[in-house]
Design a protein around this motif. Structure first.
Motif, PDB file in Angstrom:
ATOM      1  N   ILE A  30       1.048  -0.840  -0.026  1.00 24.54           N
ATOM      2  CA  ILE A  30      -0.146   0.134   0.278  1.00 24.54           C
ATOM      3  C   ILE A  30       1.111   1.397  -0.383  1.00 24.54           C
ATOM      4  O   ILE A  30       1.728   1.343   0.773  1.00 24.54           O
ATOM      5  N   GLU A  79      12.372   2.207   3.812  1.00 25.30           N
ATOM      6  CA  GLU A  79      10.290   2.647   4.455  1.00 25.30           C
ATOM      7  C   GLU A  79      10.393   1.272   5.097  1.00 25.30           C
ATOM      8  O   GLU A  79       9.503   0.026   5.474  1.00 25.30           O
ATOM      9  N   GLU A  81       8.064  -0.816   7.216  1.00 25.23           N
ATOM     10  CA  GLU A  81       5.934  -1.380   7.286  1.00 25.23           C
ATOM     11  C   GLU A  81       5.218  -2.804   8.063  1.00 25.23           C
ATOM     12  O   GLU A  81       6.052  -3.766   8.537  1.00 25.23           O
ATOM     13  N   ASP A 110       9.881  -2.355   2.735  1.00 26.00           N
ATOM     14  CA  ASP A 110       9.513  -1.500   1.146  1.00 26.00           C
ATOM     15  C   ASP A 110      10.655  -0.448   0.903  1.00 26.00           C
ATOM     16  O   ASP A 110      10.752  -0.034   1.011  1.00 26.00           O
ATOM     17  N   LYS A 131      10.847  -0.316  -7.076  1.00 22.37           N
ATOM     18  CA  LYS A 131       9.963  -1.159  -6.150  1.00 22.37           C
ATOM     19  C   LYS A 131      10.250  -2.942  -6.078  1.00 22.37           C
ATOM     20  O   LYS A 131      10.102  -3.078  -5.329  1.00 22.37           O
TER      21      LYS A 131
HETATM   22 MN    MN Z   1       6.067   1.419   1.354  1.00 20.44          MN
END
Ligand code: MN
Length: 228
Positions: A30, A79, A81, A110, A131
């Motif tokens: 997300i 990141e 998460e 991430d 990504k």
């Molecule tokens: Mn992320």
């Protein structure tokens, strides 16, 4: 039937407190699910709802450890998460039933090639190279529901070389975990083995070769990677 090439091994994650593993099917992520992070990315969380994207399942790095600094970037970002691991799936799952599909939770990073993501955004191109690159999804062992229960609040943090960079609380998510599951299941059928990265709080930033990144979620666990 005999395969014509070696059959790729299914990635797995260790399950905390057991000798068993959790097989990973798909990875959904997300984007912009914490208002402070949406703002630091130059977006207005009041006007732009969260959205989802994917990573290939073999980007998982079970338990963290050494991660090779990826090629073709000079702006690799962290990141931290909350990661949701699904025991069962389905289509059009109502939010009110979503928690019943969860096997457990983990801490994940991430990893993002922010420079490639910025270029992709400019040109309206997909985010795969930003990504979905090799080793872009380090994930801790999974804490089963039976051991840890559900996680809808609690501190989430990340430090680089001992200096804290990210700190938030799971209760700050714009879409809650049940809403995330309900949302994705309207677009595709979720299934056992799916992982969902639920978004990152503010404070994302660059990491370099040699950096030691530690992160964790209160009551859930910790994860450490070293960029080599
Ligand atoms: Mn992320």
């Amino acid at each position: 039937m005999e395969a014509v090439i070696p059959v790729p091994a299914a990635p797995t994650l260790p399950v905390e407190g057991t000798t068993q593993v959790f097989p990973v099917r798909r990875i959904y992520c997300i984007g912009r699910n914490y208002a402070d992070h949406a703002r630091e990315m130059g977006m207005d969380p009041e006007r732009e709802p969260p959205f989802f994207f994917g990573k290939p399942h073999d980007t998982v790095v079970p338990g963290g450890g050494d991660i090779a600094y990826p090629p073709l970037t000079s702006n690799l970002h962290h990141e931290v998460e909350l990661v949701v691991a699904l025991a069962t799936g389905g289509r059009d799952i109502p939010a009110s039933e979503a928690l019943g599909h969860i096997y457990g939770y983990a801490v994940g990073i991430d990893l993002t090639r922010r420079d490639l993501q910025a270029k992709a955004k400019d040109k309206g191109q997909p985010w795969d190279t930003a990504k979905g690159f090799d080793q872009s999804a380090p994930v801790s062992s999974i804490l089963p529901l039976a051991a840890g229960g559900h996680f809808d609040r609690g501190a989430i943090w990340l430090s680089v070389n001992g200096v804290e960079k990210q700190r938030g609380d799971l209760s700050q998510m714009i879409w809650s975990v049940p809403e995330v599951i309900a949302h994705i299941s309207r677009f595709m059928a979720l299934a056992p083995g799916d992982l969902i990265f639920t978004g990152t709080p503010a404070g994302v930033g660059p990491i370099l070769r040699g950096d030691r990144v530690r992160c964790g979620i209160e009551g859930l666990g910790e994860l450490e990677i070293v960029l080599v």
